[in-house]
Design a protein around this motif. Structure first.
Motif, PDB file in Angstrom:
ATOM      1  N   PRO A  13       0.803  -1.229   0.000  1.00  0.00           N
ATOM      2  CA  PRO A  13       0.000   0.000   0.000  1.00  0.00           C
ATOM      3  C   PRO A  13       0.835   1.278   0.000  1.00  0.00           C
ATOM      4  N   GLN A  14       1.880   1.332   0.835  1.00  0.00           N
ATOM      5  CA  GLN A  14       2.675   2.557   0.904  1.00  0.00           C
ATOM      6  C   GLN A  14       3.637   2.681  -0.280  1.00  0.00           C
ATOM      7  N   GLY A  15       4.202   1.557  -0.726  1.00  0.00           N
ATOM      8  CA  GLY A  15       5.091   1.620  -1.875  1.00  0.00           C
ATOM      9  C   GLY A  15       4.381   2.080  -3.125  1.00  0.00           C
ATOM     10  N   LEU A  16       3.181   1.565  -3.354  1.00  0.00           N
ATOM     11  CA  LEU A  16       2.403   1.981  -4.519  1.00  0.00           C
ATOM     12  C   LEU A  16       1.987   3.441  -4.401  1.00  0.00           C
ATOM     13  N   ALA A  17       1.610   3.860  -3.197  1.00  0.00           N
ATOM     14  CA  ALA A  17       1.236   5.269  -3.002  1.00  0.00           C
ATOM     15  C   ALA A  17       2.431   6.181  -3.266  1.00  0.00           C
ATOM     16  N   ALA A  18       3.611   5.773  -2.827  1.00  0.00           N
ATOM     17  CA  ALA A  18       4.813   6.571  -3.074  1.00  0.00           C
ATOM     18  C   ALA A  18       5.061   6.704  -4.571  1.00  0.00           C
ATOM     19  N   ALA A  19       4.883   5.598  -5.305  1.00  0.00           N
ATOM     20  CA  ALA A  19       5.083   5.645  -6.753  1.00  0.00           C
ATOM     21  C   ALA A  19       4.052   6.542  -7.423  1.00  0.00           C
ATOM     22  N   ALA A  20       2.815   6.526  -6.927  1.00  0.00           N
ATOM     23  CA  ALA A  20       1.773   7.389  -7.493  1.00  0.00           C
ATOM     24  C   ALA A  20       2.116   8.858  -7.265  1.00  0.00           C
ATOM     25  N   HIS A  21       2.568   9.189  -6.068  1.00  0.00           N
ATOM     26  CA  HIS A  21       2.956  10.575  -5.781  1.00  0.00           C
ATOM     27  C   HIS A  21       4.162  10.984  -6.619  1.00  0.00           C
ATOM     28  N   ALA A  22       5.124  10.083  -6.777  1.00  0.00           N
ATOM     29  CA  ALA A  22       6.303  10.392  -7.576  1.00  0.00           C
ATOM     30  C   ALA A  22       5.919  10.646  -9.031  1.00  0.00           C
ATOM     31  N   THR A  23       5.053   9.796  -9.569  1.00  0.00           N
ATOM     32  CA  THR A  23       4.596   9.956 -10.948  1.00  0.00           C
ATOM     33  C   THR A  23       3.903  11.296 -11.131  1.00  0.00           C
ATOM     34  N   GLU A  24       3.049  11.639 -10.186  1.00  0.00           N
ATOM     35  CA  GLU A  24       2.314  12.894 -10.243  1.00  0.00           C
ATOM     36  C   GLU A  24       3.256  14.092 -10.149  1.00  0.00           C
ATOM     37  N   SER A  25       4.383  13.931  -9.453  1.00  0.00           N
ATOM     38  CA  SER A  25       5.339  15.021  -9.266  1.00  0.00           C
ATOM     39  C   SER A  25       6.386  15.081 -10.363  1.00  0.00           C
ATOM     40  N   GLY A  26       6.304  14.170 -11.331  1.00  0.00           N
ATOM     41  CA  GLY A  26       7.251  14.169 -12.425  1.00  0.00           C
ATOM     42  C   GLY A  26       8.569  13.489 -12.124  1.00  0.00           C
ATOM     43  N   GLY A  97       2.025   0.516 -14.216  1.00  0.00           N
ATOM     44  CA  GLY A  97       2.629  -0.178 -15.342  1.00  0.00           C
ATOM     45  C   GLY A  97       4.040  -0.669 -15.091  1.00  0.00           C
ATOM     46  N   GLU A  98       4.945  -0.357 -16.013  1.00  0.00           N
ATOM     47  CA  GLU A  98       6.306  -0.888 -15.962  1.00  0.00           C
ATOM     48  C   GLU A  98       7.152  -0.261 -14.857  1.00  0.00           C
ATOM     49  N   ARG A  99       6.608   0.705 -14.173  1.00  0.00           N
ATOM     50  CA  ARG A  99       7.342   1.254 -13.025  1.00  0.00           C
ATOM     51  C   ARG A  99       7.487   0.211 -11.918  1.00  0.00           C
ATOM     52  N   VAL A 100       6.595  -0.778 -11.901  1.00  0.00           N
ATOM     53  CA  VAL A 100       6.631  -1.823 -10.879  1.00  0.00           C
ATOM     54  C   VAL A 100       7.273  -3.074 -11.474  1.00  0.00           C
ATOM     55  N   ARG A 101       8.323  -3.548 -10.845  1.00  0.00           N
ATOM     56  CA  ARG A 101       9.032  -4.742 -11.298  1.00  0.00           C
ATOM     57  C   ARG A 101       8.841  -5.850 -10.276  1.00  0.00           C
ATOM     58  N   TYR A 102       8.318  -6.977 -10.749  1.00  0.00           N
ATOM     59  CA  TYR A 102       7.980  -8.080  -9.852  1.00  0.00           C
ATOM     60  C   TYR A 102       9.077  -9.151  -9.864  1.00  0.00           C
ATOM     61  N   GLY A 103       9.055  -9.980  -8.819  1.00  0.00           N
ATOM     62  CA  GLY A 103      10.026 -11.061  -8.720  1.00  0.00           C
ATOM     63  C   GLY A 103      11.440 -10.568  -8.484  1.00  0.00           C
ATOM     64  N   VAL A 104      11.583  -9.390  -7.903  1.00  0.00           N
ATOM     65  CA  VAL A 104      12.900  -8.799  -7.647  1.00  0.00           C
ATOM     66  C   VAL A 104      13.071  -8.608  -6.141  1.00  0.00           C
ATOM     67  N   GLU A 374       0.231   9.526   4.440  1.00  0.00           N
ATOM     68  CA  GLU A 374       0.740  10.865   4.728  1.00  0.00           C
ATOM     69  C   GLU A 374       2.268  10.886   4.709  1.00  0.00           C
ATOM     70  N   GLN A 375       2.884   9.833   5.207  1.00  0.00           N
ATOM     71  CA  GLN A 375       4.340   9.751   5.170  1.00  0.00           C
ATOM     72  C   GLN A 375       4.862   9.889   3.743  1.00  0.00           C
ATOM     73  N   VAL A 376       4.320   9.063   2.824  1.00  0.00           N
ATOM     74  CA  VAL A 376       4.877   9.059   1.467  1.00  0.00           C
ATOM     75  C   VAL A 376       4.519  10.342   0.718  1.00  0.00           C
ATOM     76  N   ARG A 377       3.366  10.927   1.014  1.00  0.00           N
ATOM     77  CA  ARG A 377       3.040  12.213   0.401  1.00  0.00           C
ATOM     78  C   ARG A 377       4.100  13.244   0.757  1.00  0.00           C
ATOM     79  N   SER A 378       4.441  13.327   2.025  1.00  0.00           N
ATOM     80  CA  SER A 378       5.420  14.292   2.490  1.00  0.00           C
ATOM     81  C   SER A 378       6.811  13.992   1.949  1.00  0.00           C
ATOM     82  N   VAL A 379       7.212  12.718   1.977  1.00  0.00           N
ATOM     83  CA  VAL A 379       8.547  12.337   1.516  1.00  0.00           C
ATOM     84  C   VAL A 379       8.729  12.659   0.040  1.00  0.00           C
ATOM     85  N   VAL A 380       7.745  12.289  -0.780  1.00  0.00           N
ATOM     86  CA  VAL A 380       7.870  12.549  -2.216  1.00  0.00           C
ATOM     87  C   VAL A 380       7.856  14.048  -2.502  1.00  0.00           C
TER      88      VAL A 380
END
Length: 435
Positions: A13-26, A97-104, A374-380
């Motif tokens: 949940p938090q990793g995906l949220a961090a990626a969403a915030h990062a994507t939104e922030s460019g 999408g491809e931002r997430v790499r599985y089996g790693v 809230e943590q990942v929003r602030s960090v990103v």
């Protein structure tokens, strides 16, 4: 280093949220997930219903990323882990999408060309993330910053009351489980013991009590370390997590009905095999005999080994990020009394490294999904250079009346809340460890 990605460890949940915030922030983000699908840890407790409601289980950036596809956030209700994945986490991972790499699997993180000891030029070097994929191939990935959202699910606490496995615990591994049971039918007619006082243990006891009512000869014994059982009953009717309060009320009824035998002040010291069953001994010499199976549900702890070549600052008691430890100490705070924890509080001596989510709380059992979002929003925001947004507190938590730490341990109730309640397994809404 701006051309390098932000590497996020864990597609929960938090990793995906961090990626969403990062994507939104460019920001270029890469999520490394050792499972073969998103939210692999949540899927392991997919049969468990969370005590956080749908509005508390989705992140704002995730919603904004999904809504153009026609997705809409569920307005109400309390999903199971599986429903959380199906209704939000899996669609969010697909949108990334491809931002997430599985089996790693991330095996370690360091500064490029420098071990933990070296000072010279340390901050000018990127992070190097060591990985191993499903077929054993090892790789390295350079990163401008690293967000560790790997959680604590892989590190359950032992049954032993002093933090180490009890004597005989490893040797009895075939009879001890550290996860919330789904199908308990196999234990019909058996004597089953549950160790622990939190959400996970309560959930297991309730499932087993239903079996005991249906299957004659089934015995359920609940071992509590505290001196009374009051701390398993939840925050009362005034708590703002009503599903947790309801769970506690059900536990009270089960205890009062006599379906479950409760043994208080029992701190597990030893497991011994005897006549095809287990005998469990406490520190004070009491014993519970003829046990067919044990569910040891005593919480989780972080694994910091993958960060061993970085300079990190963790609280010596909680193993939580030092900057938030005073705010999350379960001896003092409930889930709802914890202040927001953002980039400033989560900052590490290793500039550009952030530990977020359940892992940031270490052994503290009071983590909620809202806190992690809230943590990942602030960090990103911090990583994107929006320091005003990073410093802003956008978190409003429910008042749970829950404390699960060691305060008043021998007396049986924590002194930090008016209505003592269980330690919480909160994974992502903390199940996990977890609701």
């Amino acid at each position: 280093m701006d051309e390098l990605p932000v590497v996020i460890i864990g597609a929960g949940p938090q990793g995906l949220a961090a990626a969403a915030h990062a994507t939104e922030s460019g920001l270029d983000a890469v999520v490394l997930e050792r499972g073969d699908a998103a939210a692999a840890a949540v899927s392991e407790w997919g049969h468990v219903r969370l005590f956080s409601s749908w509005p508390e289980l989705t992140d704002a950036a995730g919603r904004r990323l999904l809504e153009p596809s026609g997705w809409s956030a569920p307005p109400a209700g309390y999903p199971t882990g599986a429903e959380w994945i199906e209704g939000y986490l899996a669609p969010l991972a697909d949108a990334l999408g491809e931002r997430v790499r599985y089996g790693v699997t991330v095996t370690g993180v360091a500064r490029h060309g420098r071990d933990k000891v070296v000072d010279g030029g340390r901050r000018s070097q990127p992070f190097v993330v060591h990985t191993r994929d499903a077929d054993g191939t090892e790789s390295r990935l350079l990163a401008r910053s690293v967000i560790d959202a790997s959680g604590t699910w892989g590190q359950p606490n032992p049954a032993g009351a002093d933090g180490y496995p009890a004597l005989g615990e490893p040797a009895s591994a075939d009879r001890i489980s550290y996860r919330i049971p789904d199908d308990v039918a196999a234990f019909a007619g058996a004597h089953v013991v549950v160790v622990g006082a939190g959400h996970s243990a309560t959930h297991a006891v309730l499932r087993l009590s239903e079996l005991a009512r249906r299957a004659p000869g089934t015995r359920v014994t609940w071992l509590l370390r505290r001196g009374t059982a009051t701390n398993v009953f939840g925050g009362g009717s005034g708590a703002e997590l009503p599903e947790r309060a309801a769970l506690g009320a059900r536990a009270r009824r089960v205890i009062e009905s006599g379906v479950v035998d409760v043994v208080t002040g029992f701190r597990v010291a030893e497991f011994r095999a005897q006549d095809g069953a287990l005998r469990i001994r406490s520190d004070d010499g009491r014993e519970v005999a003829d046990v067919s199976h044990v569910f040891a549900l005593t919480g989780f702890r972080p694994d910091s080994d993958l960060l061993r070549e970085l300079r990190i600052d963790l609280d010596p008691a909680l193993e939580a990020v030092a900057g938030i430890a005073a705010e999350i100490d379960p001896n003092i705070h409930s889930c709802g009394s914890v202040s927001a924890t953002g980039a400033r509080q989560l900052a590490q001596p290793e500039q550009g490294l952030f530990i977020v989510g359940a892992k940031s709380y270490g052994r503290a059992p009071t983590f909620l999904a809202l806190t992690g979002f809230e943590q990942v929003r602030s960090v990103v925001a911090h990583l994107a250079g929006d320091h005003e947004s990073a410093a802003r507190n956008e978190l409003v938590l429910p008042d749970t009346g829950v404390c699960g730490g060691a305060g008043g341990f021998d007396e049986g109730a924590s002194g930090c809340c008016a209505a003592p309640a269980p330690s919480v397994l909160q994974i992502g809404s903390r199940p996990v460890a977890v609701g």
